[in-house]
Design a protein around this motif. Structure first.
Motif, short mmCIF file in Angstrom:
data_model
loop_
_atom_site.label_atom_id
_atom_site.label_comp_id
_atom_site.label_asym_id
_atom_site.label_seq_id
_atom_site.Cartn_x
_atom_site.Cartn_y
_atom_site.Cartn_z
N LEU A 111 0.28 20.99 33.77
CA LEU A 111 1.57 20.39 33.38
C LEU A 111 1.36 19.69 32.15
O LEU A 111 0.38 18.89 31.92
CB LEU A 111 2.04 19.26 34.54
N GLN A 112 2.22 20.10 31.01
CA GLN A 112 1.90 19.54 29.63
C GLN A 112 3.31 18.72 29.27
O GLN A 112 4.33 19.17 29.53
CB GLN A 112 2.03 20.79 28.61
N ILE A 113 3.15 17.83 28.51
CA ILE A 113 4.14 17.10 27.83
C ILE A 113 3.91 16.80 26.45
O ILE A 113 2.87 16.75 25.98
CB ILE A 113 4.23 15.77 28.54
N SER A 114 4.87 17.08 25.75
CA SER A 114 4.82 17.06 24.24
C SER A 114 4.81 15.60 23.85
O SER A 114 5.41 14.67 24.22
CB SER A 114 6.01 17.97 23.50
N ARG A 115 4.32 15.53 22.33
CA ARG A 115 4.75 14.12 21.80
C ARG A 115 6.13 13.73 21.88
O ARG A 115 6.20 12.48 22.21
CB ARG A 115 4.12 14.35 20.56
N GLN A 116 6.91 14.37 21.51
CA GLN A 116 8.52 13.85 21.40
C GLN A 116 8.80 13.63 22.95
O GLN A 116 9.69 12.40 23.23
CB GLN A 116 9.49 15.11 21.05
#
Lengths: 204, 204
Positions: A111-116
Motif C-alpha cells: 500500500l503506497q502513499i504519495s508525497r502530495q
DNA sequence: AACCAGATCAAGAAACAATATTGATCTAGG
DNA sequence: CCTAGATCAATATTGTTTCTTGATCTGGTT
C-alpha cells in the motif's frame, strides 16, 4: 461492494489502530490516500538515482532496501515483510535522488502513499502526525539497537541474535542476504552453521 | 579522449544517418542528449504502473516488451536487439502510467533520452522530427504486417514465418517467449519442432 | 457425426542458475 | 604470533526455467 480492496486495507488499519485507535473518518482517509500495488520478484520499488515517490507498507511478500558499493556488492539496510514499512525517508521528504535500492525478494503487495497525499493526510487528520512520529521513533530505537550490536558484538553473536530475533526470516531469505545484512561474509555463516550442526549446543 | 563513450554513439549515429544524413552539430546533439545505461538480465526497464521516462535504443543485448494478463501470463508485443528501439510511446509522450513491462532477456546496453531532452532535440534540430516520423512509420508498417499475419495465418505458418524472418532470434530467445509473441502455446511449438525433426521437409 | 487445428493440463527430463559448503590462504588488531 | 574473520576458488546441492510428451478437451469445418 468493493469488498476485496476493502479487505486489503484492514491490515493497515489494524496496524494504525494498534498505535492509536482511529475514528471512522480517519479510516476512510486511509482508503482514500493509500493505493494498492503489486510487485513481482526482482522488480524494483525504488532505484538508486530516482526520487522516492511513495511510502510503502507491505501487505505481503518480502523486500529489501540496500546500497550497492563501488564493486556493485549490495549492503542490506533492511528487510520488510507483511505488516512492516520500507522507505527511503530522506529521498521521499527531501525529494533527493536516492542512494538506495528497494527490490522484491518475494512477490509483494504494497500500500503506497504519495508525497502530495501524505501532506493532505496530515492536514486532514493530525492524528497521523502522531502515529507516524511514534512509528518512526520505534524504528529509530530498533535501528539504534542494531547499530549497537554491530559495533559491540562478534559476527558470530550477531548471527545468533538474528536467528533468535527473526526466526521467520531464516527460511525465507537466502543466507547470502542475511550475511549482507549482518555485514559478514556468506562463507562465515556457512561455517557457523556447520560447526553448530556438529556441536548442537553452540550459540544458545 | 572519451573514446569509449564516443564509440557507443557511433552505432546510433549510423542508424540515424541511414535514415537522413546528419550534420556535425546534429551528431553533437545526440551525444549531448542521449545517455548510456546498462541493464543486467531480468532487470526491468519499464514496469507496469510507472510512467515511461525514456526512449530506449538498444546497443547490445536483448529485451522484450509485454503485458501481463489477469492470470499473470505475459503476452509479448515486441523483442528488441542491437540497433532497434523499444518504447511505450503512449506512456512516454502522454505521461500516463504504463500498462506494459519492458525487461531484459540478455544483458543490455541502452542509449536513453528523457522526455525533456527529446523536446529540446526537436527544437534544436527539426530534422529529428522527420527522422522519428520515418522511423515510426516503418515500425507501423511492420506492426501492420504482423497484425495481418496474426489474423490470417495458421499458428504453424506464423511460426515458420517467424523462423525465416528472425533466424537470429531462435537461438537467443527461449521458445516459451516466442510462443507468447506469436500467440500460441509453447507445447504447440514443441510439437512442430519434433514433427519437423522426424520429417525435415516440413515448413519450407 | 467425425475431423482438424490448436488449447490446456500434468508429468518428466534436461539444462541452467542460484545458493551453500568446504578447504586454502591472507590480514589486521590485541 | 593468535584469533576472528575475509577472500578466493572449487564443488556440491538445490531450485528454477525450459522443453518435451502424452492425454484430454473445444469449437468450428466438411
Amino acid at each position: 461492494m468493493y469488498q476485496e480492496t476493502k479487505d486489503r486495507f484492514t491490515t493497515m488499519i489494524d496496524f494504525f489502530n494498534s498505535i492509536i485507535p482511529l475514528k471512522q473518518e480517519e479510516k476512510e482517509l486511509i482508503r482514500q490516500y493509500f493505493h494498492l500495488r503489486s510487485y513481482k520478484k526482482r522488480m524494483f520499488v525504488l532505484q538508486e538515482g530516482d526520487v522516492c515517490q511513495h511510502l510503502n507498507f507491505v501487505l505481503c511478500g518480502c523486500l529489501r532496501m540496500y546500497k550497492d558499493d563501488e564493486n556493485g556488492s549490495p549492503h542490506i539496510l533492511l528487510f520488510a515483510t507483511e505488516g512492516s514499512w520500507i522507505n527511503d525517508l530522506d529521498s521521499y521528504y527531501q525529494e533527493k535522488k536516492s542512494l538506495l535500492n528497494i527490490d522484491v525478494l518475494e512477490n509483494a503487495e504494497l500500500l503506497q502513499i504519495s508525497r502530495q497525499d501524505i501532506v493532505k493526510l496530515y492536514l486532514n487528520a493530525p492524528k497521523f502526525d502522531r502515529i507516524f512520529r511514534i512509528l518512526t521513533e520505534k524504528n529509530l530505537v530498533l535501528l539504534q539497537n542494531r547499530m549497537l550490536e554491530n559495533i559491540s558484538l562478534s559476527a558470530e553473536d550477531r548471527y545468533y541474535n538474528f536467528l533468535s530475533n527473526h526466526p521467520d526470516l531464516i527460511n525465507r531469505i537466502p543466507q547470502v542476504h542475511i550475511a549482507s545484512y549482518l555485514g559478514v561474509s556468506a562463507e562465515f555463516i556457512s561455517r557457523l552453521r556447520s560447526r553448530r550442526a556438529r556441536n548442537p549446543l553452540m550459540g544458545n
